[in-house]
Design a protein around this motif. Structure first.
Motif, PDB file in Angstrom:
ATOM      1  N   LYS A 155     -27.281 171.820  12.962  1.00 39.80           N
ATOM      2  CA  LYS A 155     -26.672 172.497  11.824  1.00 39.80           C
ATOM      3  C   LYS A 155     -25.864 171.556  10.939  1.00 39.80           C
ATOM      4  N   VAL A 156     -25.314 170.523  11.565  1.00 44.45           N
ATOM      5  CA  VAL A 156     -24.445 169.602  10.828  1.00 44.45           C
ATOM      6  C   VAL A 156     -24.991 168.182  10.998  1.00 44.45           C
ATOM      7  N   LEU A 157     -25.144 167.460   9.911  1.00 42.95           N
ATOM      8  CA  LEU A 157     -25.624 166.075   9.956  1.00 42.95           C
ATOM      9  C   LEU A 157     -24.708 165.219   9.102  1.00 42.95           C
ATOM     10  N   ARG A 158     -24.128 164.196   9.749  1.00 44.99           N
ATOM     11  CA  ARG A 158     -23.252 163.264   9.040  1.00 44.99           C
ATOM     12  C   ARG A 158     -23.886 161.871   9.082  1.00 44.99           C
ATOM     13  N   LEU A 159     -24.037 161.275   7.927  1.00 39.87           N
ATOM     14  CA  LEU A 159     -24.616 159.940   7.816  1.00 39.87           C
ATOM     15  C   LEU A 159     -23.610 159.028   7.125  1.00 39.87           C
ATOM     16  N   LYS A 160     -23.231 157.959   7.802  1.00 37.19           N
ATOM     17  CA  LYS A 160     -22.368 156.933   7.209  1.00 37.19           C
ATOM     18  C   LYS A 160     -23.142 155.635   7.238  1.00 37.19           C
ATOM     19  N   SER A 161     -23.703 155.266   6.089  1.00 41.22           N
ATOM     20  CA  SER A 161     -24.604 154.119   6.065  1.00 41.22           C
ATOM     21  C   SER A 161     -24.640 153.554   4.657  1.00 41.22           C
ATOM     22  N   ASN A 162     -25.749 152.881   4.313  1.00 36.92           N
ATOM     23  CA  ASN A 162     -25.942 152.287   2.993  1.00 36.92           C
ATOM     24  C   ASN A 162     -27.320 152.690   2.477  1.00 36.92           C
ATOM     25  N   LEU A 163     -27.525 153.955   2.244  1.00 35.93           N
ATOM     26  CA  LEU A 163     -28.826 154.470   1.818  1.00 35.93           C
ATOM     27  C   LEU A 163     -29.031 154.215   0.333  1.00 35.93           C
ATOM     28  N   SER A 164     -30.276 153.941  -0.034  1.00 34.61           N
ATOM     29  CA  SER A 164     -30.620 153.869  -1.447  1.00 34.61           C
ATOM     30  C   SER A 164     -31.250 155.180  -1.920  1.00 34.61           C
ATOM     31  N   LYS A 165     -31.852 155.883  -1.007  1.00 35.16           N
ATOM     32  CA  LYS A 165     -32.362 157.215  -1.305  1.00 35.16           C
ATOM     33  C   LYS A 165     -32.347 158.039  -0.026  1.00 35.16           C
ATOM     34  N   LEU A 166     -32.423 159.315  -0.191  1.00 35.52           N
ATOM     35  CA  LEU A 166     -32.344 160.212   0.944  1.00 35.52           C
ATOM     36  C   LEU A 166     -33.670 160.189   1.705  1.00 35.52           C
ATOM     37  N   PRO A 167     -33.656 159.859   3.002  1.00 35.05           N
ATOM     38  CA  PRO A 167     -34.918 159.833   3.764  1.00 35.05           C
ATOM     39  C   PRO A 167     -35.601 161.197   3.753  1.00 35.05           C
ATOM     40  N   GLN A 168     -36.923 161.159   3.751  1.00 33.84           N
ATOM     41  CA  GLN A 168     -37.697 162.390   3.692  1.00 33.84           C
ATOM     42  C   GLN A 168     -37.443 163.265   4.902  1.00 33.84           C
ATOM     43  N   VAL A 169     -37.256 162.649   6.058  1.00 33.59           N
ATOM     44  CA  VAL A 169     -37.062 163.439   7.261  1.00 33.59           C
ATOM     45  C   VAL A 169     -35.751 164.209   7.203  1.00 33.59           C
ATOM     46  N   VAL A 170     -34.735 163.658   6.517  1.00 31.60           N
ATOM     47  CA  VAL A 170     -33.475 164.383   6.352  1.00 31.60           C
ATOM     48  C   VAL A 170     -33.699 165.622   5.487  1.00 31.60           C
TER      49      VAL A 170
END
Length: 804
Positions: free
Chosen positions: A473-488
């Protein structure tokens, strides 16, 4: 006498460098050894033996010697020459000759004839051969001895041999062969407890076969046992990981220059020039290798050479080397063929000395370059990293880290990992997943040097397993993404909260947010956003939006928030917003609004049409006053205006027809009053106004320096603020307030008020009328607190003690 074994030093380089010597270098080395031996033997014989022997001439005719050994074998005499060197051949004539001079005299004659009559080219030919051979050897091996190149070559060979013998290389190439031979995608997970005994037996059986031959033949034939692609042990994985770092550093260091290429080119040119020089002067002087003697002397008997076949052969090889270097650019090396054959399509092309050394390796064995390329691929490195990560984070270890959060949900927090372990996706009961400082799963696969994105299968962190977490239900991402991954995006169908902290990296593509229709909370923190993403406006179930610490300068898109009827919390803090659009008044369901840490100078009155606001934070802006319409926020409980520039005149300010000083009978009038220690001086002039008239301006008449009345615009806190009866916390610290209106006593629910950092001279006694206010809730300087009457201070202290 020089032993022959001592001459090996000139041609025998370090064995590790043999892989950098193409076939022509090896061949020329052996030719040089042969030439060197001939030159040494010829020179030794010339030094140790008699240089020439002169025999007396019996008959001189016309200054020519007619005496010859040929007269003994034939009746016709042949011309002879006086004092000539004679090399007798087997003959049936006399076997002796009478000397007229002493032996020592003949030795002198021999020496004089040798020095004066023999040409220098004939005398010093063996030494010339020795000299040229040494120069050829020095040219061939100079790059192995030169400090600026030998260190590069030694380091390169060391890394290359380690890469060649690395178990990870064999595994990576084996996977490629298996993938090409098996058309079905191999997505099955690796079994960490595979049978090691069978692997050990197979290694023992193949131990007698040379590794290079065995690996090459198995790869070329495509016959690779899938059991050999098992899990590497921890030590081998760490060694391979260290090799990746070494290859990266070495490539960065070597690609900065091309000294190896230039040095090899120069020594090859020198050898070609040397060869041409030898041919030229030999052709010119070769006719001088003769003797002005009675007999015919074979040149080969003196020099050892009848023709110059070895030199010509050596020179032709040097010319071929030069042609090989000039026919194409050796300062660039492409792994295109390896990229097509393997799944590692991100292997970069190299240049300068790095490329030149790889070209030389191809002349020795192309398999070295192929195995070395595995360690240039970021995809290969990431696969190894993922493999090590899976070995480290087992399912049992992850289950031990599962915790219950405040919402009584199963939560897993992964911090500072190089990726996501595959075992995470086996935790089907997981509800909250926090990933902090995890590398970008899209960019971790790397990109080609020309900037083109790589194939989808090159992503090393395969987070497709997130789809299996149906209860997430809750997803936290702390990173250096350039675009949102498709799987997310795919897993976002059942997500309720998505939090992305991008650590300041710009998040470009956000259109996929439209698919997350069930999101109720969205946090896009430090994503370097310049505008509010339009895809947010399609999420009709959103209740909270947090756009903290971005690069927002304008929020004109806020008008589209009116379609989000469930939106109750909007956080636009820590940005660069200069003004607030008037359309913010359409967000009638808004309960919490965070606009702190911006550059706002003025609040539009339409903001106060959001009648449901309970929390309003305007701190750390450039506000100088509050509009009178703030009194419309009857549900306001917490107001923060800290660190602005709010001002106030000598008395509290109110709009026309509503000035209030706190004394009975002072309401609904506009007065010219001055501050007194006891409150207001009502002997001042009173200006009447119509009861219930509409306020048209905010004006206060303040006594000037010479006592003259002057009108000034209100630049401070509006008394209408104290109509917000539900206000519990009021933060006015670090402004330029000079007085606090006495109407503060009307805030019966006030529990905290911050006044520190202003220009107040005293506090109104009406603070004692706030029944819920305690001393701990009154944030003010101690000296200013002491201006209150003793009974008020006692009440505030007593409230603190009762609570304790």
């Amino acid at each position: 006498m020089i032993p022959v074994t001592e001459l090996r030093y000139f041609a025998d380089t370090q064995p590790a460098y043999r892989i950098l010597k193409p076939w022509w270098d090896v061949f020329t080395d052996y030719i040089s050894i042969v030439m060197l031996m001939i030159a040494v033997f010829g020179g030794t014989l010339q030094v140790t033996q008699d240089k020439m022997i002169c025999l007396p001439c019996k008959w001189v005719t016309k200054d020519s010697c007619n005496d010859s050994f040929r007269s003994w074998a034939a009746p016709v005499p042949e011309p002879v020459y006086p004092n000539s060197t004679i090399l007798p051949i087997p003959d049936t004539g006399p076997t002796g000759i009478k000397y007229d001079l002493d032996r020592h005299q003949y030795n002198y004659v021999d020496a004089v004839c040798y020095e004066n009559r023999l040409h220098w080219f004939a005398k010093y030919f063996p030494y010339l051969v020795l000299l040229h051979t040494l120069i050829f050897l020095a040219c061939s091996n100079f790059w192995f001895k030169f400090p600026r190149t030998s260190s590069k070559l030694e380091h390169f060979v060391s890394i290359l041999l380690k890469c060649f013998d690395s178990p990870w290389t064999t595994r990576a190439l084996s996977e490629t062969v298996v993938e090409e031979s098996d058309p079905k995608p191999a997505f099955s997970k690796m079994n960490g407890s595979m049978d090691k005994k069978s692997s050990t037996v197979s290694e023992d059986v193949e131990a007698t076969v040379p590794m290079l031959q065995r690996t090459k033949s198995r790869i070329e034939q495509g016959i690779v046992d899938r059991s050999e692609t098992g899990v590497l042990d921890k030590k081998e994985g760490e060694q391979a990981k260290a090799l990746f770092e070494k290859v990266k550093k070495f490539r960065t260091h070597v690609e900065e220059g091309d000294i190896v290429y230039r040095l090899y080119m120069r020594q090859t040119i020198i050898k070609v020039i040397k060869f041409i020089l030898i041919i030229c002067y030999t052709v010119y002087y070769v006719h001088n290798i003769k003797f002005d003697v009675d007999c015919t002397v074979d040149i080969e008997s003196l020099t050892g050479y009848r023709t110059y076949r070895l030199v010509i052969f050596y020179g032709l090889i040097c010319m071929y080397t030069l042609w090989w270097m000039l026919r194409r650019s050796l300062k660039k090396y492409s792994f295109e063929s390896i990229r097509e054959e393997s799944s590692y399509s991100d292997i970069p092309d190299v240049k300068n000395d790095f490329a030149f050394m790889l070209h030389l390796i191809d002349q020795y064995d192309p398999l070295y370059s192929k195995r070395f390329a595995v360690f240039l691929s970021e995809v290969s490195e990431n696969k190894l990293r993922q493999l090590n990560l899976n070995n480290e984070w087992t399912l049992d270890k992850l289950r031990q880290r599962l915790t219950k959060n405040a919402q009584d949900k199963l939560e897993l927090h992964l911090f500072m990992l190089s990726g996501i372990p595959d075992t995470v996706f086996d935790l089907v009961e997981l509800e909250v997943l926090k990933l902090e400082l995890i590398p970008d799963p899209e960019d971790a696969g790397g990109a080609a040097p020309d900037g083109q994105p790589e194939a989808e299968n090159n992503r090393y962190i395969v987070i497709d397993g997130l789809r299996e977490l149906k209860r997430l239900k809750v997803l936290r991402l702390k990173s250096n993404l350039s675009k949102l991954p498709q799987v997310v995006t795919d897993v976002g169908v059942h997500l309720q909260k998505l939090s992305i902290n991008n650590e300041g990296t710009k998040l470009i593509v956000l259109n996929s947010l439209k698919k997350m229709v069930n999101l109720t909370e969205l946090e896009l923190i430090r994503c370097d956003l310049e505008r509010i993403p339009h895809s947010i406006f399609s999420l009709h179930n959103l209740q909270e939006i947090d756009l903290k610490d971005n690069n927002l300068k304008t929020i004109e898109e806020i008008i589209s928030f009116q379609h989000l009827h469930r939106l109750t919390c909007l956080k636009l803090w820590y940005n660069h917003i200069a003004y607030i659009p008037i359309q913010i008044g359409n967000l009638t369901n808004l309960e919490r609004l965070y606009l702190n840490r911006n550059k706002i100078e003025k609040i539009p009155p339409q903001l106060f049409y959001c009648r449901k606001l309970r929390y309003l934070d305007l701190s750390h802006n450039n506000l100088t006053f509050l509009p009178a319409d703030i009194g419309l926020l009857q549900n306001l409980q917490n107001l923060a205006i800290t660190a602005n520039r709010l001002e106030a005149g000598d008395q509290a300010v109110a709009p026309w027809g509503e000035q209030y000083c706190g004394a009975p009978g002072c309401q609904r009038f506009l007065r010219r009053a001055r501050k007194a220690p006891g409150g207001c001086d009502h002997r001042a002039e009173t200006l009447s106004a119509a009861e219930g008239s509409q306020p048209v301006a905010q004006i206060v008449l303040v006594r000037g320096p010479q006592g003259a009345g002057r009108a000034s615009e209100d630049r401070g806190t509006a008394p209408e603020l104290f109509q917000c009866r539900k206000l519990r916390a009021l933060h006015l610290g670090n402004n330029v307030l000079q007085s606090l209106p006495s109407r503060v006593g009307e805030l019966t629910n006030l529990t905290q008020i911050e006044l520190r950092g202003n220009r107040l001279e005293c506090l109104p006694v009406e603070l004692g009328e706030c029944p819920l206010l305690k001393r701990s809730g009154l944030v003010v300087e101690e000296d200013l607190f002491n201006t209150l009457p003793p009974e008020v201070k006692e009440r505030l202290w007593r409230a603190d003690k009762e609570q304790a």
